[in-house]
Design an enzyme around this catalytic site. Structure first.
Site, PDB file in Angstrom:
ATOM      1  N   ASP A 115       0.842  -1.201   0.000  1.00 15.16           N
ATOM      2  CA  ASP A 115       0.000   0.000   0.000  1.00 15.16           C
ATOM      3  C   ASP A 115       0.881   1.257   0.000  1.00 15.16           C
ATOM      4  O   ASP A 115       2.094   1.193   0.149  1.00 15.16           O
ATOM      5  CB  ASP A 115      -0.909  -0.035   1.232  1.00 15.16           C
ATOM      6  CG  ASP A 115      -2.212   0.705   1.025  1.00 15.16           C
ATOM      7  OD1 ASP A 115      -2.307   1.520   0.084  1.00 15.16           O
ATOM      8  OD2 ASP A 115      -3.151   0.471   1.805  1.00 15.16           O
ATOM      9  N   GLU A 118       2.582   5.262  -3.950  1.00 15.60           N
ATOM     10  CA  GLU A 118       2.831   6.372  -4.885  1.00 15.60           C
ATOM     11  C   GLU A 118       4.236   7.000  -4.744  1.00 15.60           C
ATOM     12  O   GLU A 118       4.813   7.317  -5.795  1.00 15.60           O
ATOM     13  CB  GLU A 118       1.740   7.453  -4.711  1.00 15.60           C
ATOM     14  CG  GLU A 118       0.357   7.002  -5.084  1.00 15.60           C
ATOM     15  CD  GLU A 118      -0.311   6.213  -3.951  1.00 15.60           C
ATOM     16  OE1 GLU A 118      -1.332   5.574  -4.222  1.00 15.60           O
ATOM     17  OE2 GLU A 118       0.197   6.242  -2.828  1.00 15.60           O
ATOM     18  N   ASP A 185      -8.081   4.756  -3.441  1.00 19.38           N
ATOM     19  CA  ASP A 185      -9.175   5.133  -2.549  1.00 19.38           C
ATOM     20  C   ASP A 185     -10.184   6.026  -3.274  1.00 19.38           C
ATOM     21  O   ASP A 185     -10.248   7.242  -3.053  1.00 19.38           O
ATOM     22  CB  ASP A 185      -8.614   5.859  -1.317  1.00 19.38           C
ATOM     23  CG  ASP A 185      -7.703   4.965  -0.501  1.00 19.38           C
ATOM     24  OD1 ASP A 185      -7.668   3.755  -0.771  1.00 19.38           O
ATOM     25  OD2 ASP A 185      -7.018   5.481   0.398  1.00 19.38           O
TER      26      ASP A 185
END
Length: 402
Positions: A115, A118, A185
Site C-alpha cells: 500500500d 505512490e 481510494d
C-alpha cells in the site's frame, strides 16, 4: 474465496513490519488453518517508517530513507510521524524484505499488499525530496516499480515461482514484478464507477493486465443507505467480470475506538461490515448469485489469463482491440470485452432498468441473460434489472454465464 487480507495497522508500529502480538498471538496457526481451507493470507505492508520504529535508527544511519533538501524530514503525520523508505536503494529494498521474510514469510505468508505505493507524501513538495536514484522530480514515478521489485526479488530468491503483490499504483514495467494494481481510494459514486471502466482499460492497454477496483468505492459508502446499496450491487456485478474480483472499502459510520492509545501507539478503529451479507437480504441473494457466476467463469478466466501471459493480450479489452475495423468500437468507452469472447456492459446509472449497448460488427451476439441473439453492427436496448449486468457471448462460443 482465494484470499483474505490482513489490512493495515495489524503491526506494532509503522516500519516494524510485524504482527502486534497482543491482537495476533499465533499468526502462524492462523495462516496454517486458512491454507487448510484453500485460502491464502495476504498482509498489508506500508513503506512508512515511524520515527519510533525499532528500525528507524538503523535505516536513517545507513541512508535507507527518502531525505529532504530543506525543512522537515517527515513525510506523513497520519497515525504517527513517518518517513518513506527509499525503494530506489537496493540496500533498503533488501532490508525491508528481510524484515518481512522474518516476520511474515516465515509464518507461511506468500502474498503481500504493498500500500501507499505512490508514495503519498503529506506535503507534495516534490522539488524537496531526494532518493538514492536522484531527486524526486527526476525519478519519483519509479517508486511503485521499485517497491514491487524488492518483494518480487525476495520471493523469487526464497524459491517462489508464482509471485503476486497487490499494489496501489504502478509504473511502466510493473507487470514483470507480478503486480496486481488496484485504483486506490476512490469515491463511492456512480460517477467514480464509470471512471473506473476507463481506468481499467487504460491499465490493460498499457500492458498491466492484473487490475481491479474497490467494489462499491472506498470512501463515502453507508451500508444502511439504499442508494449506496444499489451502487454496491451494480459495482459487484461489474467486478465479477473484471480481471480480479475483490471487495474492499471504508464503510461509514466508523465504530468508536475502545482506546485511542495503547502502549503509546495510536489505535485505528474499523468501519462497518463489508461482507456480501451486509447490505440486506435481497441484495445478498444477488451478490451470492455473482459469486457462483464467477466460479462458472473460472475455466474461461484461466484460459484468458494464459493467453495474456503467453502473448500479452489484455484481459479487459477496449472494443477496438478485438474490432479495429469498426469505427463505432473506437468511440465506445463504457463497454469492453473480457478476453475475446464476452462483451460486458456495466450499468453505471442509478435507477436504471435497461441499458443501451453497442454490439460490434462482423459477428452475432447472444444476450447471456435472455438468450436473445443479435446481429452485430448495431446499438440495442436490453433489459438490465437490478440483478442483471448485460453480458453477451460472441459468435457461436459455448460459454455459460447465468
Amino acid at each position: 474465496m482465494d484470499a483474505i487480507v490482513v489490512d493495515f495497522f495489524h503491526w506494532t508500529r509503522q516500519g516494524d513490519f510485524k504482527f502486534e502480538p497482543r491482537d495476533w498471538p499465533d499468526p502462524q496457526a492462523m495462516v496454517r488453518e486458512l491454507k487448510s481451507l484453500g485460502i491464502e493470507t495476504v498482509v498489508s505492508v506500508w513503506p512508512t517508517i515511524d520515527e519510533r520504529s525499532e528500525n528507524f535508527g538503523e535505516m536513517a544511519d545507513k541512508g535507507m530513507l527518502v531525505s529532504a533538501d530543506r525543512g522537515s524530514g517527515l513525510h506523513m503525520t497520519w497515525m504517527g510521524n513517518t518517513v518513506f523508505y527509499d525503494a530506489t536503494n537496493p540496500e533498503a529494498r533488501r532490508f525491508v524484505w528481510d524484515k518481512c521474510r522474518e516476520n511474515y514469510y516465515s509464518k507461511g505468508i506468500r502474498c503481500f499488499w504493498l500500500d501507499e505505493a505512490e508514495p503519498e507524501y503529506g506535503p507534495y513538495d516534490f522539488d524537496n525530496y531526494r532518493y538514492y536514484a536522484g531527486t524526486a522530480l527526476q525519478c519519483t514515478n519509479i517508486y511503485p516499480l521499485m517497491y514491487a521489485k524488492g518483494f518480487y526479488d525476495g520471493l523469487k530468491e526464497a524459491g517462489e515461482k508464482d509471485v503476486l503483490s497487490l499494489v496501489r499504483c504502478a509504473w511502466a514495467g510493473s507487470q514483470k514484478y507480478g503486480v496486481l494494481t488496484w485504483s486506490g481510494d476512490i469515491h463511492s459514486s456512480f460517477r467514480a464507477m464509470r471512471e473506473q471502466i476507463q481506468a481499467g482499460l487504460s491499465m490493460s492497454v498499457a500492458g498491466i493486465p492484473w487490475w481491479t477496483s474497490d467494489i462499491g468505492g472506498f470512501l463515502g459508502g453507508n451500508i444502511q443507505d439504499e442508494g449506496f446499496r444499489e451502487l454496491l450491487v451494480r459495482w459487484f456485478e461489474w467486478g465479477c467480470f473484471c480481471p480480479v474480483f475483490r471487495m474492499h472499502g471504508e464503510r461509514s459510520p466508523w465504530y468508536e475506538r475502545e482506546e485511542e492509545f495503547i502502549d503509546g501507539v495510536r489505535q485505528l478503529t474499523s468501519g462497518q461490515d463489508n461482507e456480501v451479507w451486509s447490505f440486506g437480504d435481497d441484495n445478498y441473494e444477488i451478490l451470492k448469485k455473482y459469486l457462483f457466476v464467477r466460479e462458472k467463469l473460472r475455466p474461461y478466466m484461466r484460459k484468458t489469463m494464459d493467453e495474456c501471459s503467453a502473448v500479452g493480450a489484455p484481459v479487459m479489452r477496449p472494443l477496438w482491440y478485438e474490432f479495429p475495423g469498426d469505427p463505432e468500437a473506437w468511440e465506445t468507452e463504457d463497454e469492453y470485452t473480457l478476453g475475446a469472447s464476452l462483451l460486458v456492459a456495466p450499468v453505471t446509472e442509478a435507477g436504471a432498468a435497461e441499458r443501451s449497448v453497442y454490439l460490434p460488427a462482423g459477428t452475432v451476439w447472444k444476450d447471456c441473460s435472455t438468450g436473445t441473439v443479435y446481429k452485430g453492427g448495431q446499438r440495442v436496448i436490453v433489459p438490465a434489472p437490478i440483478d442483471v449486468i448485460p453480458v453477451f457471448v460472441r459468435g457461436n462460443e459455448d460459454i455459460e454465464v447465468y
